[in-house]
Scaffold this active site. Structure first.
Site, short mmCIF file in Angstrom:
data_model
loop_
_atom_site.label_atom_id
_atom_site.label_comp_id
_atom_site.label_asym_id
_atom_site.label_seq_id
_atom_site.Cartn_x
_atom_site.Cartn_y
_atom_site.Cartn_z
N ILE A 142 46.97 37.89 47.93
CA ILE A 142 46.08 37.63 48.30
C ILE A 142 45.64 36.47 48.91
O ILE A 142 45.02 36.08 47.81
CB ILE A 142 44.87 38.40 48.70
N LYS A 182 45.14 46.41 35.23
CA LYS A 182 45.44 46.89 36.54
C LYS A 182 46.52 48.37 36.10
O LYS A 182 46.36 49.60 37.14
CB LYS A 182 45.83 45.73 37.71
N TYR A 184 48.40 36.34 33.74
CA TYR A 184 48.36 37.69 34.41
C TYR A 184 48.09 38.44 33.21
O TYR A 184 48.19 39.65 33.80
CB TYR A 184 49.15 37.25 35.35
N1 LIG Z 1 43.48 37.29 45.47
C1 LIG Z 1 44.72 38.53 44.77
O1 LIG Z 1 45.51 37.52 45.25
C2 LIG Z 1 43.96 40.15 44.97
C3 LIG Z 1 45.72 40.58 44.92
C4 LIG Z 1 45.57 41.55 44.59
C5 LIG Z 1 45.08 42.30 44.03
N2 LIG Z 1 42.94 42.05 44.09
C6 LIG Z 1 41.88 42.62 43.57
O2 LIG Z 1 41.12 42.24 44.53
C7 LIG Z 1 40.08 42.54 44.04
C8 LIG Z 1 38.88 41.24 45.18
O3 LIG Z 1 39.29 40.22 44.69
P1 LIG Z 1 39.24 38.49 45.31
O4 LIG Z 1 40.13 38.35 45.39
O5 LIG Z 1 38.75 39.09 46.71
O6 LIG Z 1 37.52 38.13 45.01
P2 LIG Z 1 36.76 36.97 44.38
O7 LIG Z 1 37.08 36.43 45.85
O8 LIG Z 1 37.09 35.84 43.66
O9 LIG Z 1 35.19 38.25 44.58
C9 LIG Z 1 35.29 38.55 43.44
C10 LIG Z 1 34.10 39.20 44.13
O10 LIG Z 1 33.38 40.06 42.95
C11 LIG Z 1 32.31 39.62 42.38
N3 LIG Z 1 31.83 39.05 40.88
C12 LIG Z 1 31.86 38.36 40.79
N4 LIG Z 1 32.14 38.26 38.91
C13 LIG Z 1 31.21 39.74 38.82
C14 LIG Z 1 30.25 40.44 37.97
N5 LIG Z 1 30.40 39.40 36.20
N6 LIG Z 1 30.38 41.31 38.13
C15 LIG Z 1 30.20 41.99 39.51
N7 LIG Z 1 30.36 40.97 40.40
C16 LIG Z 1 31.40 39.65 40.35
C17 LIG Z 1 31.70 38.18 42.91
O11 LIG Z 1 30.00 38.06 43.11
P3 LIG Z 1 29.57 36.92 43.28
O12 LIG Z 1 30.17 35.55 44.44
O13 LIG Z 1 28.34 37.44 43.68
O14 LIG Z 1 29.97 35.97 42.49
C18 LIG Z 1 33.21 38.40 44.65
O15 LIG Z 1 32.12 39.33 45.40
C19 LIG Z 1 39.91 42.75 42.63
O16 LIG Z 1 39.94 43.39 41.90
C20 LIG Z 1 41.25 41.65 42.43
O17 LIG Z 1 41.62 42.23 41.38
C21 LIG Z 1 42.76 40.47 44.27
#
Ligand SMILES: NC(=O)c1ccc[n+]([C@@H]2O[C@H](COP(=O)([O-])OP(=O)(O)OC[C@H]3O[C@@H](n4cnc5c(N)ncnc54)[C@H](OP(=O)(O)O)[C@@H]3O)[C@@H](O)[C@H]2O)c1
Length: 263
Positions: A200, A171, A164
C-alpha cells in the site's frame, strides 16, 4: 444514510497509529460514518491534534488523540483508563500502528543480518501490542454486549518481500493470535479478524530502500494495474466492524492485495 451506517453511529473506535497512512484512512472512514474515535500517535502529536479537530468539525463526532508506544504494550492499560474518562463506551479496536526506523534495525534485514533485538521489537509491536490492546478493549466490549477487533496484517507472510522476514513472521503470529482471540471471545459477542494488505502506498512503504522497484512490480502484477491505497484497507476494516455487514465473520484474515499474491 443507510441502515448499516446508522447502526455504527454513536459507537466508539479505538485505533492505534492514526496520524498517517492506513490508520488515518481507517479513522476517517469511521468518523464519516458517525463513529467517535479515540486514536493514538507516537511522534506526530501536532498532526494528531489537527486530525482530531478536523474530524470533529467535519463530521460532528468526538475525537481525541493519545500518546502510545507499542514497544511498551502495557501502556495500553493506562491508555484505556484515559479513554474510559473521555468516552462512554468502546465498540471497536483496530491494532494498526507499526514501528519503523532505529527500532527495526536487525529486524528489517536480509536473513543473515537478522538479530534477536530487532526481531523481538517487531514481535512486541505487532503481536504483544495487539494482545494487550485487544484484552483491554474486550473488557469494555463485554460491558456493551459485544464489539469487533481487527489487526492489520500484510501479505509479506504469503509472498517473499526483501528484508521483510521479521515483519512477515510477526504478521503470521498475529493472524494466529487473532484466531485464538476470536475463539475465546465469541461467547461475549466479540468478533476478531485481520485485514492483510498487499503493498500500500504509505510512508512506511516509501521507507523501503527498493520502494520504486516494488511500486513498478505491483503495478505490473496486479490485474487492477495499480498499487493499493490506504482507503482500500479502511473499507475492509470497516466491513469487519459493522455488525450489519459481517456479524458471522470471525477468526478470519481478509486479503486485500489487488490480486497480486496469486501472480
Ligand atoms: N504500507 C503497506 O504497504 C502495508 C501493507 C499491508 C499492511 N500494512 C500494515 O498496516 C499498518 C499501518 O501501516 P502504514 O503503512 O499505514 O504505517 P505508517 O504510515 O508508517 O504509520 C505508522 C503509524 O504508527 C505509529 N507509530 C510508529 N511508531 C510507533 C510506536 N513506537 N508506538 C506507537 N505508534 C507508533 C505512527 O505514529 P507517529 O506518526 O505519531 O510516529 C503512525 O501513526 C501496519 O500494521 C502495517 O504493517 C502496511
Amino acid at each position: 444514510m443507510n441502515t448499516a451506517e446508522t447502526e455504527m453511529q454513536g459507537k466508539t473506535l479505538v485505533v492505534s497509529g492514526a496520524t498517517r497512512g492506513i490508520g488515518k484512512a481507517i479513522l476517517y472512514k469511521f468518523a464519516q460514518n458517525g463513529v467517535n474515535v479515540a486514536f493514538t500517535y507516537h511522534k506526530n502529536e501536532e498532526e494528531a491534534l489537527k486530525i482530531a479537530t478536523e474530524v470533529h468539525d467535519l463530521y460532528g463526532i468526538k475525537a481525541k488523540a493519545y500518546h502510545l508506544d507499542i514497544l511498551e504494550p502495557e501502556q495500553y492499560m493506562e491508555l484505556y483508563k484515559q479513554i474510559d474518562c473521555d468516552f462512554e463506551r468502546v465498540d471497536f479496536f483496530v491494532s494498526n500502528a507499526i514501528i519503523y526506523g532505529r527500532s527495526v534495525v536487525g529486524g528489517f534485514a536480509p536473513f543473515m543480518r537478522l538479530r534477536p533485538k530487532g526481531l523481538n521489537n517487531i514481535y512486541t509491536a505487532t503481536v504483544l501490542a495487539f494482545v494487550v490492546g485487544a484484552q483491554e478493549a474486550a473488557k469494555r466490549m463485554k460491558l456493551v454486549g459485544g464489539g469487533a477487533i481487527v489487526s492489520l496484517s500484510s501479505t509479506g507472510n504469503l509472498v517473499y518481500m526483501p528484508n521483510y522476514a521479521g515483519h512477515g513472521n510477526s504478521k503470521n503470529a498475529v493472524e494466529t493470535m487473532v484466531k485464538y482471540a476470536a475463539t475465546d471471545l465469541g461467547e461475549f459477542g466479540i468478533r476478531v479478524n485481520a485485514v492483510s494488505g498487499g503493498p500500500i502506498d504509505t510512508d512506511a512503504l516509501k521507507a523501503f530502500p527498493d520502494y520504486a522497484e516494488i511500486k513498478q512490480k505491483v503495478e505490473e502484477q496486479s490485474p487492477l494495474k495499480r498499487m493499493g491505497n490506504p482507503t482500500d484497507l479502511a473499507g475492509a476494516v470497516y466491513f469487519l466492524c459493522d455488525p450489519a455487514q459481517s456479524a458471522w465473520v470471525t477468526g478470519q484474515t481478509i486479503v486485500v492485495d489487488g490480486g497480486t499474491t496469486f501472480k
